[in-house]
Design an enzyme around this catalytic site. Sequence first.
Site, mmCIF file in Angstrom:
data_model
loop_
_atom_site.group_PDB
_atom_site.id
_atom_site.type_symbol
_atom_site.label_atom_id
_atom_site.label_comp_id
_atom_site.label_asym_id
_atom_site.label_seq_id
_atom_site.Cartn_x
_atom_site.Cartn_y
_atom_site.Cartn_z
ATOM 1 N N LYS A 136 0.801 -1.264 0.256
ATOM 2 C CA LYS A 136 0.025 -0.074 0.379
ATOM 3 C C LYS A 136 0.675 1.371 0.028
ATOM 4 O O LYS A 136 1.554 1.366 0.586
ATOM 5 C CB LYS A 136 -0.821 -0.268 0.792
ATOM 6 C CG LYS A 136 -2.386 1.261 1.524
ATOM 7 C CD LYS A 136 -2.692 1.835 2.492
ATOM 8 C CE LYS A 136 -2.053 2.850 2.895
ATOM 9 N NZ LYS A 136 -1.513 4.173 2.955
ATOM 10 N N GLU A 140 -1.298 8.096 0.490
ATOM 11 C CA GLU A 140 -2.386 8.304 -0.197
ATOM 12 C C GLU A 140 -1.677 9.484 -1.318
ATOM 13 O O GLU A 140 -2.983 9.471 -2.797
ATOM 14 C CB GLU A 140 -2.968 9.163 1.186
ATOM 15 C CG GLU A 140 -3.892 8.419 2.341
ATOM 16 C CD GLU A 140 -3.236 7.759 3.044
ATOM 17 O OE1 GLU A 140 -1.822 8.161 3.148
ATOM 18 O OE2 GLU A 140 -3.345 7.970 4.615
ATOM 19 N N GLY A 178 7.538 4.290 7.911
ATOM 20 C CA GLY A 178 6.419 5.759 8.121
ATOM 21 C C GLY A 178 6.975 6.266 9.688
ATOM 22 O O GLY A 178 7.515 6.292 10.286
ATOM 23 N N THR A 203 2.346 5.636 14.212
ATOM 24 C CA THR A 203 1.825 4.682 12.983
ATOM 25 C C THR A 203 2.380 3.539 13.115
ATOM 26 O O THR A 203 1.891 2.411 12.888
ATOM 27 C CB THR A 203 1.869 5.250 11.746
ATOM 28 O OG1 THR A 203 1.803 6.352 11.718
ATOM 29 C CG2 THR A 203 0.749 4.077 11.064
ATOM 30 N N GLU A 246 10.720 0.361 9.685
ATOM 31 C CA GLU A 246 11.254 1.687 9.636
ATOM 32 C C GLU A 246 10.955 2.913 10.088
ATOM 33 O O GLU A 246 9.971 3.266 9.544
ATOM 34 C CB GLU A 246 11.576 1.818 8.092
ATOM 35 C CG GLU A 246 12.297 0.200 8.111
ATOM 36 C CD GLU A 246 13.975 -0.181 8.219
ATOM 37 O OE1 GLU A 246 14.611 1.540 9.231
ATOM 38 O OE2 GLU A 246 14.561 -1.166 8.009
ATOM 39 N N CYS A 248 13.941 10.474 6.858
ATOM 40 C CA CYS A 248 13.843 9.903 8.175
ATOM 41 C C CYS A 248 15.476 10.241 8.668
ATOM 42 O O CYS A 248 15.355 10.239 10.083
ATOM 43 C CB CYS A 248 13.979 8.249 8.549
ATOM 44 S SG CYS A 248 14.150 7.930 7.015
ATOM 45 N N GLU A 284 10.909 15.163 15.361
ATOM 46 C CA GLU A 284 10.768 14.707 14.453
ATOM 47 C C GLU A 284 9.959 15.861 13.449
ATOM 48 O O GLU A 284 9.157 15.671 12.258
ATOM 49 C CB GLU A 284 10.922 13.285 13.578
ATOM 50 C CG GLU A 284 11.063 13.490 12.248
ATOM 51 C CD GLU A 284 10.913 12.006 11.848
ATOM 52 O OE1 GLU A 284 9.856 11.780 12.079
ATOM 53 O OE2 GLU A 284 11.468 11.275 10.854
HETATM 54 P P1 NAD Z 1 3.209 7.487 7.849
HETATM 55 O O1 NAD Z 1 3.215 6.929 9.508
HETATM 56 O O2 NAD Z 1 2.085 9.229 8.769
HETATM 57 O O3 NAD Z 1 2.346 7.044 7.261
HETATM 58 C C1 NAD Z 1 3.094 5.896 6.443
HETATM 59 C C2 NAD Z 1 2.007 4.980 5.512
HETATM 60 O O4 NAD Z 1 1.666 4.008 6.671
HETATM 61 C C3 NAD Z 1 1.459 5.590 4.792
HETATM 62 O O5 NAD Z 1 1.376 4.005 3.479
HETATM 63 C C4 NAD Z 1 -0.405 5.931 5.734
HETATM 64 O O6 NAD Z 1 -1.830 5.597 4.983
HETATM 65 C C5 NAD Z 1 -0.043 4.453 6.246
HETATM 66 N N1 NAD Z 1 -0.838 4.459 7.432
HETATM 67 C C6 NAD Z 1 -1.602 5.332 8.353
HETATM 68 N N2 NAD Z 1 -1.455 4.960 9.033
HETATM 69 C C7 NAD Z 1 -2.245 2.903 8.950
HETATM 70 C C8 NAD Z 1 -2.431 3.063 10.044
HETATM 71 N N3 NAD Z 1 -2.949 2.541 11.261
HETATM 72 N N4 NAD Z 1 -2.759 0.970 10.035
HETATM 73 C C9 NAD Z 1 -1.919 1.204 8.799
HETATM 74 N N5 NAD Z 1 -1.144 1.384 7.459
HETATM 75 C C10 NAD Z 1 -1.321 3.075 8.590
HETATM 76 O O7 NAD Z 1 4.323 8.552 7.543
HETATM 77 P P2 NAD Z 1 4.350 9.202 6.804
HETATM 78 O O8 NAD Z 1 4.307 10.684 7.310
HETATM 79 O O9 NAD Z 1 3.840 8.851 5.354
HETATM 80 O O10 NAD Z 1 6.484 8.879 6.440
HETATM 81 C C11 NAD Z 1 6.688 10.019 6.896
HETATM 82 C C12 NAD Z 1 7.439 9.138 7.996
HETATM 83 O O11 NAD Z 1 8.442 8.129 7.823
HETATM 84 C C13 NAD Z 1 8.433 10.282 8.995
HETATM 85 O O12 NAD Z 1 7.897 9.600 10.464
HETATM 86 C C14 NAD Z 1 10.141 9.397 8.797
HETATM 87 O O13 NAD Z 1 11.136 9.287 9.858
HETATM 88 C C15 NAD Z 1 9.910 8.096 8.318
HETATM 89 N N6 NAD Z 1 10.582 7.359 7.706
HETATM 90 C C16 NAD Z 1 11.466 6.153 7.898
HETATM 91 C C17 NAD Z 1 12.075 5.375 7.086
HETATM 92 C C18 NAD Z 1 13.260 4.621 7.734
HETATM 93 O O14 NAD Z 1 13.751 3.889 6.788
HETATM 94 N N7 NAD Z 1 13.191 4.268 8.688
HETATM 95 C C19 NAD Z 1 11.764 6.485 5.335
HETATM 96 C C20 NAD Z 1 11.125 6.850 5.775
HETATM 97 C C21 NAD Z 1 9.950 7.675 6.090
#
Ligand code: NAD
Length: 420
Positions: free
Chosen positions: A113, A116, A166, A170, A188, A222, A323
């Site tokens: 997935k 959005e 993410g 979450t 991650e 991240c 962050e």
């Molecule tokens: P987010 O957590 O808002 O969303 C990430 C994904 O999770 C999206 O596809 C979203 O639709 C989905 N999601 C949201 N709620 C969910 C739920 N309850 N159940 C299942 N899926 C759900 O993150 P974002 O704003 O898209 O990304 C930014 C974050 O990601 C930052 O905190 C960043 O540091 C982190 N990130 C980490 C890495 C890593 O490798 N460690 C890499 C990139 C980004």
Amino acid sequence: MEYTKRGKILFQISSLIKHDFDEIARLETLNQGKPLRESKADVAWVVRAFEYWGGLADKIEGETIPVTSNRLTYTLREPLGVTAHIIPWNYPLALAARSLAPALATGNAIVAKPAELTPLTLLKIAEYAQKAGLPDGILNVVTGSGAVAGRALVSHPDIDGITFTGSTQTGQQIMEAASKNVTPVLLELGGKNPNIIFPDADFQKAVQMAKFAIFTNAGQMCWAGSRLFLHEEIYEKFLEELKKQTESIKIGQGLDEKTELGPLVSEDQKERVLSYIKSGLEDGARLITGGSVPEDPTLRNGCFLKPTIFDQVKSSMKIVREEIFGPVLTVFRFKSVEEVIEMSNDTPYGLYAGVWTNNLKLAQHVIKNLQAGVVAVNDYLVAYPQTPFGGYKDSGIGYESGQQAVSRYTRIKSVTVNSS
Ligand code: NAD
């Protein structure tokens, strides 16, 4: 499917992407907004990742274990089954490839997935996978919101493994949902990463990379070097040069080849980052540069923000603890090695760290004491498909990339055959 065949399909996906290199880079910029030069770097990484995992597909090996002379004991590495992949919007293409390629190489079927806001390039990968000969049903993409599609996916009893990239919040919700079915999770998550500059470092290179470490992808990373630690001997000189270089960054549309800093991914993200800037000012941090939208009338109404630097910050401030995920750097002054190690580790996160020195002994000491899953010395933002990437503390569980990632997409069956 035979592992050699899987490997060939992964090589084929890689060469299809390579063939359409410019088109996919353009699509990623339209998808996410990042400058074209960054999208090109992402596509190059993806080409290499599919190649790397194509090569590993027929090298997923078990081991034999000596027990007694009449028994043969060995392990089989089996795929988890069906893996769910939840992908964020900051590197929609590269982070999709980072987990899809090993999951396919190790024999899993996938439901992925995208975020959005950024579904386009993941859908494109699925198209290439089909063209490359991956049978229908092996790679499935479900678009939709996290709250509905994401939640349904990670709570499903037929999912055998979850890879989530993410935010930490979450990630915690996903871990909770996964616990109901005892599904393994690879998380991650976020970071608030230290980038530490000692006085003997190559000055020009360190300044340039400190800028690159925070303003690439408009800071929506991240692994952003969002906390810069400068030794007191070089503090003023470094900050002055960094300010000068930051103010010359070309802000613009992602598709413009000259753009160095593109827009944030959405209006909401821009407002979120502006609210952090406001809190920094209210808390008494000193604004060195930026802090607002650009004056240029062609950019003012978009999702652009000027690259921003604060110093005179305290560890209690929100801009230091949380962050921000935007082009905002906080700068700290340090005197001693032990002090900078303590300040660097003073965060719930532990993803990435940069260390700048030519003193090998000092570098080794700092590497050993940093609570971070990945450390770069005299470098920043370096990650290859063959190097493990993952966080300590609240930055995650497990690692992606590299041969060790095989263990995240497989399970071991331990077999003993009695021949007496
Ligand atoms: P987010 O957590 O808002 O969303 C990430 C994904 O999770 C999206 O596809 C979203 O639709 C989905 N999601 C949201 N709620 C969910 C739920 N309850 N159940 C299942 N899926 C759900 O993150 P974002 O704003 O898209 O990304 C930014 C974050 O990601 C930052 O905190 C960043 O540091 C982190 N990130 C980490 C890495 C890593 O490798 N460690 C890499 C990139 C980004």
